[in-house]
Motif scaffolding. Sequence first.
Motif, short mmCIF file in Angstrom:
data_model
loop_
_atom_site.label_atom_id
_atom_site.label_comp_id
_atom_site.label_asym_id
_atom_site.label_seq_id
_atom_site.Cartn_x
_atom_site.Cartn_y
_atom_site.Cartn_z
N VAL A 215 0.85 -1.20 0.00
CA VAL A 215 0.00 0.00 0.00
C VAL A 215 0.88 1.25 0.00
N ARG A 216 2.07 1.14 0.61
CA ARG A 216 2.99 2.28 0.57
C ARG A 216 3.35 2.63 -0.89
N THR A 217 3.51 1.61 -1.72
CA THR A 217 3.76 1.84 -3.15
C THR A 217 2.61 2.64 -3.77
N LEU A 218 1.38 2.27 -3.43
CA LEU A 218 0.21 2.97 -4.00
C LEU A 218 0.17 4.43 -3.54
N ILE A 219 0.50 4.65 -2.27
CA ILE A 219 0.49 6.03 -1.73
C ILE A 219 1.58 6.86 -2.43
N ARG A 220 2.72 6.25 -2.65
CA ARG A 220 3.80 6.93 -3.33
C ARG A 220 3.42 7.27 -4.77
N GLN A 221 2.76 6.32 -5.44
CA GLN A 221 2.33 6.55 -6.84
C GLN A 221 1.32 7.68 -6.92
N ASP A 222 0.46 7.80 -5.88
CA ASP A 222 -0.49 8.92 -5.84
C ASP A 222 0.24 10.25 -6.01
N PHE A 223 1.33 10.41 -5.27
CA PHE A 223 2.07 11.68 -5.31
C PHE A 223 2.75 11.86 -6.68
N THR A 224 3.35 10.78 -7.20
CA THR A 224 3.99 10.88 -8.53
C THR A 224 2.98 11.34 -9.56
N GLU A 225 1.77 10.75 -9.53
CA GLU A 225 0.72 11.13 -10.48
C GLU A 225 0.29 12.58 -10.27
N ALA A 226 0.04 12.94 -9.00
CA ALA A 226 -0.44 14.29 -8.69
C ALA A 226 0.57 15.35 -9.14
N PHE A 227 1.86 15.06 -8.95
CA PHE A 227 2.88 16.05 -9.30
C PHE A 227 3.09 16.17 -10.82
N LYS A 228 2.39 15.35 -11.61
CA LYS A 228 2.40 15.59 -13.06
C LYS A 228 1.50 16.77 -13.40
N ARG A 229 0.57 17.08 -12.50
CA ARG A 229 -0.40 18.15 -12.76
C ARG A 229 -0.15 19.42 -11.95
N CYS A 230 0.79 19.37 -10.99
CA CYS A 230 1.00 20.55 -10.15
C CYS A 230 2.45 20.60 -9.67
N ASP A 231 2.83 21.77 -9.14
CA ASP A 231 4.21 21.96 -8.65
C ASP A 231 4.30 21.74 -7.15
N VAL A 232 3.24 22.11 -6.44
CA VAL A 232 3.17 21.84 -5.00
C VAL A 232 1.75 21.41 -4.66
N ILE A 233 1.60 20.76 -3.52
CA ILE A 233 0.27 20.39 -3.03
C ILE A 233 0.05 21.11 -1.71
N VAL A 234 -1.15 21.69 -1.56
CA VAL A 234 -1.43 22.45 -0.34
C VAL A 234 -2.54 21.77 0.45
N THR A 235 -2.30 21.58 1.74
CA THR A 235 -3.27 20.91 2.63
C THR A 235 -3.21 21.60 4.00
N PRO A 236 -4.17 21.30 4.89
CA PRO A 236 -3.95 21.68 6.28
C PRO A 236 -2.79 20.84 6.83
N THR A 237 -2.08 21.33 7.84
CA THR A 237 -1.05 20.51 8.47
C THR A 237 -1.71 19.44 9.33
N ILE B 253 -3.09 28.05 13.28
CA ILE B 253 -3.53 27.03 12.32
C ILE B 253 -2.41 26.85 11.29
N GLY B 254 -2.07 25.59 11.01
CA GLY B 254 -0.95 25.30 10.11
C GLY B 254 -1.40 25.01 8.68
N LEU B 255 -0.67 25.62 7.72
CA LEU B 255 -0.87 25.35 6.29
C LEU B 255 0.32 24.53 5.83
N GLN B 256 0.07 23.38 5.19
CA GLN B 256 1.17 22.54 4.73
C GLN B 256 1.37 22.68 3.22
N VAL B 257 2.61 22.89 2.81
CA VAL B 257 2.95 22.91 1.39
C VAL B 257 3.87 21.72 1.14
N ILE B 258 3.43 20.79 0.28
CA ILE B 258 4.17 19.56 -0.01
C ILE B 258 4.80 19.69 -1.39
N GLY B 259 6.04 19.20 -1.54
CA GLY B 259 6.73 19.34 -2.82
C GLY B 259 7.20 18.03 -3.41
#
Lengths: 97, 486
Positions: B381-403, B452-458
């Motif tokens: 499942v860790r592989t699947l979670i990692r692939q999620d990010f690889t796919e998402a970063f094809k469409r964006c430069d950073v991901i923004v979420t609550p911390t 309140i924390g804002l998270q920026v993921i790269g």
Amino acid sequence: MAKITRKEVEHVARLARLELTEEEKERMTAQLDSILGYIDKLDELDTSQVEPTTTVIPMVSVMREDAVRPSLKQEDALANAPDRQDAFFRVPRIIED
Amino acid sequence: MELHRLTIHELRDLIQKGEVSPVRVVQDFLIRIGQVEEQVQAFNTLTPRMAVGFAKKFEEMQARREKLPPLAGVPLAIKDVICTKGVATTCSSRILENYVPPYNATVMARLNAAGALMLGKTNMDEFAMGSSTENSAFKKTRNPWNLGCVPGGSSGGSAAAVAADMCAGALGSDTGGSIRQPGGFCGIAALKPTYGRVSRYGLVAFASSLDQIGPLAKDVRDAAILLKVIAGHDPLDSTSGNVPVPNYEAGLTGDIKGLRVGIPSEYSIPGMDPEVESAIHKAIRVLEGLGAVQENVALPHTDYAVATYYLVATAEASSNLERYDGVKYGYRTPRSEHLIDMYMKTRREGFGPEVKRRIMLGTYALSAGYYDAYYLKALKVRTLIRQDFTEAFKRCDVIVTPTSPTPAFKFGEKMDDPLQMYLSDIFTISGNLAGVPGISVNCGFTKSGLPIGLQVIGKPFDEETILRVAHAYEQATPWHRERPRL
């Protein structure tokens, strides 16, 4: 059905070299049971075609010159020992008489 | 001037220009610690004599107009999980209470070479296992914004010390959110680097495939400065990447025009605090106002991250913590019959409840008959979670979420329910499993005055972009200048 029994908790505690009180065994069984129940949600996913990830970076064997370098002094390495004798770590008896 | 209120870059500039003496800087921080430490309880150990000693050396160099190292005289706090030669490193655990490392972690060697001073070692959840610092064997660290609330964890002491101006900046470690979540709870800038960006040599191991050391700071520029010093390949840690380290500070251009910001729909979860949700929406609008473009992205396996994490992290922990056997260092029980009995009692008396729980869960997941069903399943499942990010970063430069889904909670609120405590890391855990970097910055306050924390993921090894986005946001908002009243 319970995910984990008290007997299994006792077995795992022995594997982990962890002595637990009766009360801890009781509490641990209930808590691990609830955590394992939550973890069961992973079974919703079909992972039969998925490779496992053990590390996120490419791992390569690293070689270096077999050269003599300074290392920890014996006295420094022994300084934190709970019990020692001369240049050795001292432990309680291993073999019964 | 209240020097303790200044940032690292402000202190650095004053010291480098010779306008302020490093001794005065250190003394000002020591006075501040004397005033507020009784309330905040951030430190396990203080090292004032050592700090003043080094400051004097830099003061003399200043007087002789010699060139100073870049962070000469800047006082920092170090999480008590990072080995410091000659200074106790306890991991807030009874089992290491008297452990004095005979060597420095690589990050300490690098900070020392840069001239930074250590004021002391900060409190944490025992062995970095927890989200509130309540699992410390020694003390309860309080949130400087509300002394009835936790500072987050596990780097709670470091986060609280920065927020309370008891140091100019700090180091923490992050295995599932342990830098970013307390950073968010305490309203500061807190960065977890890419796995492999910073050497782990001398970091007491919790989960070796997830752990990273990173900075906690008063603003994003300071986080960039600290990261530059500690980052880079280290021959003593084969998992540290041989990747060039950019000048992060120079990358803080303020320009994010056209940058694609990914918003994952999976991060709107039940149980999310409405004030957090609204603050994040406002922050996204601020980024759009700066010229960033919003992209909807999917991280479909988010819901499985916590379960995956608690198998992977505990399995690795159960193995890493086998070394605490009462032989070479650390606590040993005074009462034992023979060797095995000594191991069992030493570990029973030396470890606290959460550490025991995780050793048990990890040992169980790795044990015969359960390895495939639990540990191997989690790795897949860790592989699947990692692939999620690889796919998402094809469409964006950073991901923004609550911390985190909520602001800081009250003491005791989640202590009886381990699962609820684990779920407070739901937005940070995926980043560790995927190995990607993330930074938390303050994006406002609740009505009751909690940050309140804002998270920026790269993308992997792209700390430069998350720092630029976080810095641009910070420049456009007033939050990072707020300080708690103590």
